[in-house]
Design a protein around this motif. Structure first.
Motif, PDB file in Angstrom:
ATOM      1  N   ASP A  89       0.837  -1.195   0.000  1.00 18.76           N
ATOM      2  CA  ASP A  89       0.000   0.000   0.000  1.00 18.76           C
ATOM      3  C   ASP A  89       0.876   1.250   0.000  1.00 18.76           C
ATOM      4  N   GLU A  90       1.142   1.801  -1.157  1.00 18.94           N
ATOM      5  CA  GLU A  90       2.021   2.960  -1.318  1.00 18.94           C
ATOM      6  C   GLU A  90       3.284   2.831  -0.468  1.00 18.94           C
ATOM      7  N   PRO A  91       4.067   1.807  -0.706  1.00 20.28           N
ATOM      8  CA  PRO A  91       5.192   1.512   0.201  1.00 20.28           C
ATOM      9  C   PRO A  91       6.296   2.558   0.192  1.00 20.28           C
ATOM     10  N   THR A  92       6.324   3.424  -0.820  1.00 20.29           N
ATOM     11  CA  THR A  92       7.413   4.411  -0.860  1.00 20.29           C
ATOM     12  C   THR A  92       6.921   5.842  -0.681  1.00 20.29           C
ATOM     13  N   SER A  93       5.618   6.011  -0.458  1.00 21.20           N
ATOM     14  CA  SER A  93       5.073   7.375  -0.413  1.00 21.20           C
ATOM     15  C   SER A  93       5.539   8.156   0.810  1.00 21.20           C
ATOM     16  N   ALA A  94       5.877   7.435   1.903  1.00 22.16           N
ATOM     17  CA  ALA A  94       6.276   8.138   3.115  1.00 22.16           C
ATOM     18  C   ALA A  94       7.794   8.246   3.225  1.00 22.16           C
ATOM     19  N   LEU A  95       8.492   7.859   2.172  1.00 28.06           N
ATOM     20  CA  LEU A  95       9.959   7.811   2.254  1.00 28.06           C
ATOM     21  C   LEU A  95      10.601   9.072   1.704  1.00 28.06           C
ATOM     22  N   ASP A  96      11.734   9.438   2.286  1.00 31.27           N
ATOM     23  CA  ASP A  96      12.563  10.476   1.698  1.00 31.27           C
ATOM     24  C   ASP A  96      13.090   9.945   0.368  1.00 31.27           C
ATOM     25  N   PRO A  97      13.271  10.839  -0.617  1.00 30.37           N
ATOM     26  CA  PRO A  97      13.624  10.386  -1.970  1.00 30.37           C
ATOM     27  C   PRO A  97      14.834   9.451  -2.002  1.00 30.37           C
ATOM     28  N   GLU A  98      15.826   9.682  -1.143  1.00 26.88           N
ATOM     29  CA  GLU A  98      17.048   8.874  -1.249  1.00 26.88           C
ATOM     30  C   GLU A  98      16.836   7.429  -0.799  1.00 26.88           C
ATOM     31  N   TYR A  99      15.704   7.144  -0.142  1.00 23.62           N
ATOM     32  CA  TYR A  99      15.476   5.778   0.341  1.00 23.62           C
ATOM     33  C   TYR A  99      14.518   4.985  -0.545  1.00 23.62           C
ATOM     34  N   ILE A 100      13.925   5.660  -1.542  1.00 21.86           N
ATOM     35  CA  ILE A 100      12.905   4.993  -2.353  1.00 21.86           C
ATOM     36  C   ILE A 100      13.506   3.842  -3.154  1.00 21.86           C
ATOM     37  N   ARG A 101      14.688   4.100  -3.720  1.00 23.21           N
ATOM     38  CA  ARG A 101      15.360   3.118  -4.581  1.00 23.21           C
ATOM     39  C   ARG A 101      15.501   1.752  -3.898  1.00 23.21           C
ATOM     40  N   GLU A 102      16.044   1.792  -2.645  1.00 18.94           N
ATOM     41  CA  GLU A 102      16.380   0.523  -1.972  1.00 18.94           C
ATOM     42  C   GLU A 102      15.134  -0.319  -1.730  1.00 18.94           C
ATOM     43  N   VAL A 103      14.001   0.337  -1.477  1.00 17.64           N
ATOM     44  CA  VAL A 103      12.764  -0.410  -1.248  1.00 17.64           C
ATOM     45  C   VAL A 103      12.239  -0.972  -2.567  1.00 17.64           C
ATOM     46  N   LEU A 104      12.280  -0.129  -3.625  1.00 17.67           N
ATOM     47  CA  LEU A 104      11.811  -0.602  -4.931  1.00 17.67           C
ATOM     48  C   LEU A 104      12.663  -1.757  -5.438  1.00 17.67           C
ATOM     49  N   ASP A 105      13.985  -1.701  -5.149  1.00 17.37           N
ATOM     50  CA  ASP A 105      14.868  -2.791  -5.581  1.00 17.37           C
ATOM     51  C   ASP A 105      14.445  -4.114  -4.959  1.00 17.37           C
ATOM     52  N   VAL A 106      14.138  -4.070  -3.653  1.00 22.48           N
ATOM     53  CA  VAL A 106      13.699  -5.291  -2.978  1.00 22.48           C
ATOM     54  C   VAL A 106      12.412  -5.800  -3.616  1.00 22.48           C
ATOM     55  N   MET A 107      11.489  -4.870  -3.904  1.00 23.33           N
ATOM     56  CA  MET A 107      10.206  -5.274  -4.486  1.00 23.33           C
ATOM     57  C   MET A 107      10.382  -5.827  -5.887  1.00 23.33           C
ATOM     58  N   THR A 108      11.279  -5.194  -6.655  1.00 21.37           N
ATOM     59  CA  THR A 108      11.526  -5.669  -8.016  1.00 21.37           C
ATOM     60  C   THR A 108      12.094  -7.085  -7.984  1.00 21.37           C
ATOM     61  N   ALA A 109      13.067  -7.304  -7.088  1.00 19.40           N
ATOM     62  CA  ALA A 109      13.651  -8.639  -6.960  1.00 19.40           C
ATOM     63  C   ALA A 109      12.573  -9.660  -6.619  1.00 19.40           C
ATOM     64  N   LEU A 110      11.684  -9.263  -5.744  1.00 18.31           N
ATOM     65  CA  LEU A 110      10.596 -10.137  -5.308  1.00 18.31           C
ATOM     66  C   LEU A 110       9.709 -10.517  -6.497  1.00 18.31           C
ATOM     67  N   ALA A 111       9.394  -9.513  -7.308  1.00 17.00           N
ATOM     68  CA  ALA A 111       8.541  -9.754  -8.473  1.00 17.00           C
ATOM     69  C   ALA A 111       9.243 -10.678  -9.470  1.00 17.00           C
ATOM     70  N   ARG A 112      10.543 -10.465  -9.636  1.00 21.98           N
ATOM     71  CA  ARG A 112      11.319 -11.292 -10.576  1.00 21.98           C
ATOM     72  C   ARG A 112      11.362 -12.746 -10.108  1.00 21.98           C
TER      73      ARG A 112
END
Lengths: 289, 241
Positions: free
Chosen positions: B161-184
């Motif tokens: 549920d909007e997992p990166t909306s509350a994050l400072d911009p510099e931390y968004i990447r690391e969360v999306l990377d984990v999610m992308t790996a998960l999807a792959r």
């Protein structure tokens, strides 16, 4: 927490720190100063006085035990009641929250002295006779009345504690419960493992205040037939003028009483501070400036 | 894997979901976009029954779950959830956050749970932070712990549920990377997000929602480059910019 031991990476918080020790030394120093310097200087009287303690000692010990007894009776009761009422107050179920609100408002709204008077005069009539016969037959009616009055003081305090716990419950963000549910925890598990631990940590600091208040409030029992420190000290002073002892003993007696109450409340609040430190959690304490 | 049939939800006078139907196949990653208040979060919460739909059916792995006789706790073990505000348990360290569900819901012995939790924390790159409390972690680290906590239950699907909306911009990447790996790795997921890069790279399909309805559905290219509906076009133009 049962799981804490398995994660040795984090050192357990130090319970007795330099600050605790410094505080303790300060207090002892202030006490010695009072007893050996201030009192003798003003009243030419030292509390290290054999004949004074020969007379007052018995009264003091009986009174102190009385106070301990009342605290031991009311404090656990008030915490349990306060916690349950605080919990009931945040319930969405009206049959829990409504009576709890009534309870809190009534017992918070009446002076403890009035509660004590009511409990001692009419309280015994509220206890069913079978219970008196079965469990309380060894006590005199007067003692039962004082016990009920003590309980009334505990209930007064529990109303305040209910508000403390309510605030504790309400300070736990809603998302915590949602996360617990989303994990598949049952409602009572979420309560037990997620909400309650946080409620207790948040409630601890204001509880210290309330405990100190409760300890001091037991002195109100002296207004009826209580046998606490205040009552016993007053009893002695009643016979003092006739016994030919120096009149400034009055001051000495009340000084001893005051210091005793101070030591009692101080050690309880300090003890709670130690608990606070033991359960210290980053993110669950306020700011420190 | 997940099927939602004609879901309706009211909050008082507010009609939040007005007949939502969609399917998520095993291994698919669905991204839901839409303006705030369009019902995305509520829809997500209907899947694991944090919100109970007023009408309509939710199926997980073929099982009709929003009916009597199905325990909510069971449903929630099937689908993990990650929240916008992380919602890590404040009084527990990172690893205790992960083990709580294992020991209390799955009844796993403590040592085994710790071992599994360590593996999961390592997987989200936080092996060194296991004894840190949430307040001692950055937003990105907290969200990764939250992902590990959800994965610990071995869910069949994950809801974000909007997992990166509350994050400072510099931390968004690391969360999306984990999610992308998960999807792959083939995790079935439904993601509410406005991260268009993530949606383009990972989403098998994108659903555009507005006012409690699915307005348009398609691949990232369909939705972002040739939206059919006016509302989609206007929303996409605002967020792509």
């Amino acid at each position: 927490m049962e799981t804490a031991a398995a994660f040795p990476l984090r050192a357990p918080p130090k319970l007795v720190t330099r600050i605790t020790i410094v505080h303790l030394i300060e207090m002892i120093f202030a006490g010695i100063l009072m007893v050996f310097l201030v009192l003798p200087a003003i009243f030419k009287f030292s509390l290290v006085n054999a004949s004074f303690w020969q007379i007052y000692g018995r009264f003091y010990v009986t009174g102190l035990f009385g106070t301990f007894f009342y605290v031991a009776l009311t404090l656990p009761l008030s915490v349990v009641l306060g916690f349950l009422m605080g919990w009931a107050r945040v319930s969405r179920v009206r049959i829990f929250s409504w009576p709890a609100s009534l309870y809190v408002n009534v017992f918070r709204g009446l002076p403890p002295l009035i509660l004590v008077i009511f409990a001692s005069l009419f309280g015994t009539n509220l206890v069913p006779q079978p219970i008196i016969d079965r469990f309380l037959s060894g006590f005199r009616r007067g003692d039962i009345a004082v016990g009920l009055a003590a309980i009334a003081i505990g209930m007064h305090s529990s109303a305040y504690q209910a508000e403390i716990f309510r605030a504790g419950f309400q300070s736990v963000p809603k998302g915590q419960l949602e996360a617990a549910q989303a994990l598949g925890l049952r409602p009572w598990q979420g309560m037990r493992h997620v909400i309650l631990p946080q409620t207790f940590r948040l409630s601890l600091p204001p509880l210290g205040n309330e405990f100190a208040g409760l300890i001091k409030d037991t002195s109100i029992l002296a207004a009826i037939a209580g046998t606490d420190l205040v009552a016993k000290s007053r009893d002695l002073l009643g016979i003092l003028p006739a016994s030919g002892f120096p009149i400034f003993w009055i001051f000495a007696v009340w000084t001893v009483v005051a210091v005793t109450y101070f030591v009692l409340t101080y050690s309880v609040t300090r003890g709670l501070r130690l608990l606070e430190r033991k359960f210290h959690t980053p993110g669950l304490e306020g700011i420190s400036l | 894997m997940i099927r939602v049939e004609d879901i309706q939800k009211h909050f008082g006078a507010l009609h939040v979901l007005r007949g939502i139907t969609f399917d998520v196949k095993k291994g698919e990653a669905i991204v839901i976009i839409g303006p705030s208040g369009s019902g995305k979060s509520t829809l997500l919460r209907c899947v694991n029954l944090l919100v109970e739909p007023d009408a309509g059916k939710v199926f997980i792995d073929g099982v009709h779950v929003n009916r009597h006789g199905i325990r909510h706790e069971w449903v929630r073990q099937q689908v993990g959830m990650v929240f916008q505000s992380f919602n890590l348990f404040t009084h527990l360290s990172a690893i205790e956050n992960v083990t709580l569900g294992l020991t209390r819901v799955k009844g796993m012995p403590h040592d085994q749970a710790v071992e599994k939790a360590r593996k999961l924390l390592a997987r989200v790159g936080l092996a060194a932070k296991e004894s840190a409390y949430p307040a001692e972690l950055s937003g990105g680290q907290q969200q990764r712990v939250a992902i590990a906590r959800a994965l610990a239950m071995d869910p069949k699907a994950m809801l974000f549920d909007e997992p990166t909306s509350a994050l400072d911009p510099e931390y968004i990447r690391e969360v999306l990377d984990v999610m992308t790996a998960l999807a792959r790795e083939g995790m079935t997921m439904i993601v509410v997000t406005h991260e268009m890069g993530f949606a383009s790279n990972v989403a098998s399909r994108i659903l555009f929602m507005d006012a409690g309805k699915i307005i348009e559905e398609g691949t990232a290219e369909d939705i972002f480059q040739r939206p059919k509906e006016d509302r989609t076009r206007s929303f996409v133009s605002k967020i792509l910019r």
